[in-house]
Design a protein around this motif. Structure first.
Motif, PDB file in Angstrom:
ATOM      1  N   UNK A 141      11.490  -3.066  13.800  1.00 39.61           N
ATOM      2  CA  UNK A 141      12.088  -3.836  12.953  1.00 39.61           C
ATOM      3  C   UNK A 141      12.105  -3.811  11.428  1.00 39.61           C
ATOM      4  N   UNK A 142      11.272  -2.881  10.879  1.00 38.10           N
ATOM      5  CA  UNK A 142      11.122  -2.632   9.770  1.00 38.10           C
ATOM      6  C   UNK A 142      10.819  -3.891   8.737  1.00 38.10           C
ATOM      7  N   UNK A 143       9.782  -4.588   9.575  1.00 38.42           N
ATOM      8  CA  UNK A 143       9.184  -5.809   8.821  1.00 38.42           C
ATOM      9  C   UNK A 143       7.684  -5.470   8.381  1.00 38.42           C
ATOM     10  N   UNK A 144       7.092  -6.512   7.835  1.00 37.84           N
ATOM     11  CA  UNK A 144       5.674  -6.393   7.635  1.00 37.84           C
ATOM     12  C   UNK A 144       4.752  -6.543   8.767  1.00 37.84           C
ATOM     13  N   UNK A 145       3.988  -5.773   8.862  1.00 35.46           N
ATOM     14  CA  UNK A 145       2.884  -5.918   9.856  1.00 35.46           C
ATOM     15  C   UNK A 145       1.580  -6.471   9.441  1.00 35.46           C
ATOM     16  N   UNK A 146       0.867  -7.003  10.580  1.00 33.18           N
ATOM     17  CA  UNK A 146      -0.175  -7.871   9.999  1.00 33.18           C
ATOM     18  C   UNK A 146      -1.417  -6.747  10.471  1.00 33.18           C
ATOM     19  N   UNK A 147      -2.424  -7.068   9.540  1.00 32.32           N
ATOM     20  CA  UNK A 147      -3.563  -6.319   9.854  1.00 32.32           C
ATOM     21  C   UNK A 147      -4.849  -7.140  10.599  1.00 32.32           C
ATOM     22  N   UNK A 148      -5.625  -6.471  11.334  1.00 34.80           N
ATOM     23  CA  UNK A 148      -6.597  -7.383  11.965  1.00 34.80           C
ATOM     24  C   UNK A 148      -7.777  -7.134  11.289  1.00 34.80           C
ATOM     25  N   UNK A 149      -8.127  -6.290  10.583  1.00 33.46           N
ATOM     26  CA  UNK A 149      -9.522  -5.958   9.771  1.00 33.46           C
ATOM     27  C   UNK A 149      -9.031  -4.906   8.887  1.00 33.46           C
ATOM     28  N   UNK A 150     -10.032  -4.876   7.570  1.00 37.57           N
ATOM     29  CA  UNK A 150      -9.595  -4.014   6.569  1.00 37.57           C
ATOM     30  C   UNK A 150     -11.132  -3.566   5.970  1.00 37.57           C
ATOM     31  N   UNK A 151     -11.397  -2.622   5.315  1.00 36.89           N
ATOM     32  CA  UNK A 151     -12.607  -2.452   4.595  1.00 36.89           C
ATOM     33  C   UNK A 151     -12.332  -1.143   3.428  1.00 36.89           C
ATOM     34  N   UNK A 152     -12.960  -1.461   2.369  1.00 34.07           N
ATOM     35  CA  UNK A 152     -12.679  -0.557   1.433  1.00 34.07           C
ATOM     36  C   UNK A 152     -13.429   0.610   1.541  1.00 34.07           C
ATOM     37  N   UNK A 153     -12.988   1.943   1.121  1.00 33.00           N
ATOM     38  CA  UNK A 153     -13.462   3.230   1.433  1.00 33.00           C
ATOM     39  C   UNK A 153     -14.047   3.558   0.018  1.00 33.00           C
ATOM     40  N   UNK A 154     -15.365   3.696   0.294  1.00 35.35           N
ATOM     41  CA  UNK A 154     -16.197   4.336  -1.068  1.00 35.35           C
ATOM     42  C   UNK A 154     -16.146   5.639  -1.281  1.00 35.35           C
ATOM     43  N   UNK A 204       6.178  -2.354  17.140  1.00 32.76           N
ATOM     44  CA  UNK A 204       7.442  -3.439  17.000  1.00 32.76           C
ATOM     45  C   UNK A 204       7.762  -3.849  15.417  1.00 32.76           C
ATOM     46  N   UNK A 205       6.772  -4.346  14.843  1.00 34.47           N
ATOM     47  CA  UNK A 205       7.219  -5.128  13.614  1.00 34.47           C
ATOM     48  C   UNK A 205       7.435  -3.899  12.632  1.00 34.47           C
ATOM     49  N   UNK A 206       6.705  -3.014  12.285  1.00 38.30           N
ATOM     50  CA  UNK A 206       6.755  -2.167  11.449  1.00 38.30           C
ATOM     51  C   UNK A 206       8.002  -0.762  11.746  1.00 38.30           C
ATOM     52  N   UNK A 207       7.693  -0.100  12.779  1.00 38.98           N
ATOM     53  CA  UNK A 207       8.537   0.820  13.078  1.00 38.98           C
ATOM     54  C   UNK A 207       9.948   0.595  13.743  1.00 38.98           C
ATOM     55  N   UNK A 257       0.946  -1.139  -0.091  1.00 34.56           N
ATOM     56  CA  UNK A 257       0.039  -0.090  -0.109  1.00 34.56           C
ATOM     57  C   UNK A 257       0.753   1.168   0.088  1.00 34.56           C
ATOM     58  N   UNK A 258       0.313   2.344   0.074  1.00 32.39           N
ATOM     59  CA  UNK A 258       1.039   3.547   0.107  1.00 32.39           C
ATOM     60  C   UNK A 258       1.424   4.074   1.335  1.00 32.39           C
ATOM     61  N   UNK A 259       1.139   3.312   2.333  1.00 30.90           N
ATOM     62  CA  UNK A 259       1.489   3.137   3.909  1.00 30.90           C
ATOM     63  C   UNK A 259       2.626   2.119   4.187  1.00 30.90           C
ATOM     64  N   UNK A 260       2.770   1.230   3.131  1.00 34.18           N
ATOM     65  CA  UNK A 260       3.804   0.126   3.353  1.00 34.18           C
ATOM     66  C   UNK A 260       3.162  -1.290   3.049  1.00 34.18           C
ATOM     67  N   UNK A 261       4.135  -2.225   3.524  1.00 34.39           N
ATOM     68  CA  UNK A 261       3.407  -3.745   3.234  1.00 34.39           C
ATOM     69  C   UNK A 261       2.841  -4.131   4.622  1.00 34.39           C
ATOM     70  N   UNK A 262       1.592  -4.797   4.048  1.00 32.89           N
ATOM     71  CA  UNK A 262       0.885  -5.556   5.420  1.00 32.89           C
ATOM     72  C   UNK A 262       0.651  -6.945   4.911  1.00 32.89           C
ATOM     73  N   UNK A 263       0.423  -7.849   5.973  1.00 29.87           N
ATOM     74  CA  UNK A 263      -0.113  -9.123   5.677  1.00 29.87           C
ATOM     75  C   UNK A 263      -1.241  -9.586   6.285  1.00 29.87           C
ATOM     76  N   UNK A 264      -2.193 -10.031   5.612  1.00 31.22           N
ATOM     77  CA  UNK A 264      -3.412 -10.516   6.256  1.00 31.22           C
ATOM     78  C   UNK A 264      -3.322 -11.791   6.097  1.00 31.22           C
TER      79      UNK A 264
END
Length: 141
Positions: free
Chosen positions: A128-141, A123-126, A83-90
């Motif tokens: 360790x500079x690793x991929x953070x995991x997301x808890x939930x997501x939703x598309x913005x209309x 911890x993960x993103x800031x 994403x524009x905010x970085x990488x995430x793992x679901x």
């Protein structure tokens, strides 16, 4: 001739106990192991605290498999979202049967609200500079 007994010739006290320095070292190691172990076991708790939502534009989404354990014996199915905010793992709710479908459901160029917990974000993103995991997501209309 009988052997003299006394402090100079008595090694039994050295064999029975260990030095205070050695005891302190083992105590420190034990406490360190307990602290690190407690932190690692608490990751799910840390990740359920301080949940924040970030609005990001999706650049790409593709199926991924994370391996762990001895020789990759444990694997977790997921979706890697750039994403524009970085990488995430679901990975929550993603299975071998659904990972292609979930990855394809993300619309490139669309904005989504991604929820991340404290551990993933700090911890993960800031740190360790690793991929953070997301808890939930939703598309913005």
């Amino acid at each position: 001739m009988p052997k003299e007994s006394g402090p100079a010739n008595d090694d039994s006290s050295k064999q029975r106990g260990s030095s205070p320095r050695k005891n302190a070292l083992w105590g420190t190691i034990t406490v360190l192991i307990l602290v690190v172990g407690g932190f690692l076991l608490g990751i799910p708790v840390w990740n359920s605290m301080g949940i924040e939502t970030q609005r990001c534009e999706v650049v790409s989404a593709e199926p991924m498999t994370s391996s762990g354990g001895s020789r990759g014996s444990a694997s977790t199915k997921g979706v890697l979202i750039e994403t524009s905010c970085g990488k995430f793992e679901l990975s929550q709710g993603v299975t071998r049967d659904t990972q292609e479908e979930i990855a394809a459901s993300f619309v490139v160029g669309a904005e989504y609200d991604f929820e991340t917990g404290w551990f993933s974000r700090v911890v993960m993103i800031d740190l360790l500079d690793e991929i953070g995991s997301i808890r939930d997501y939703r598309r913005v209309d």
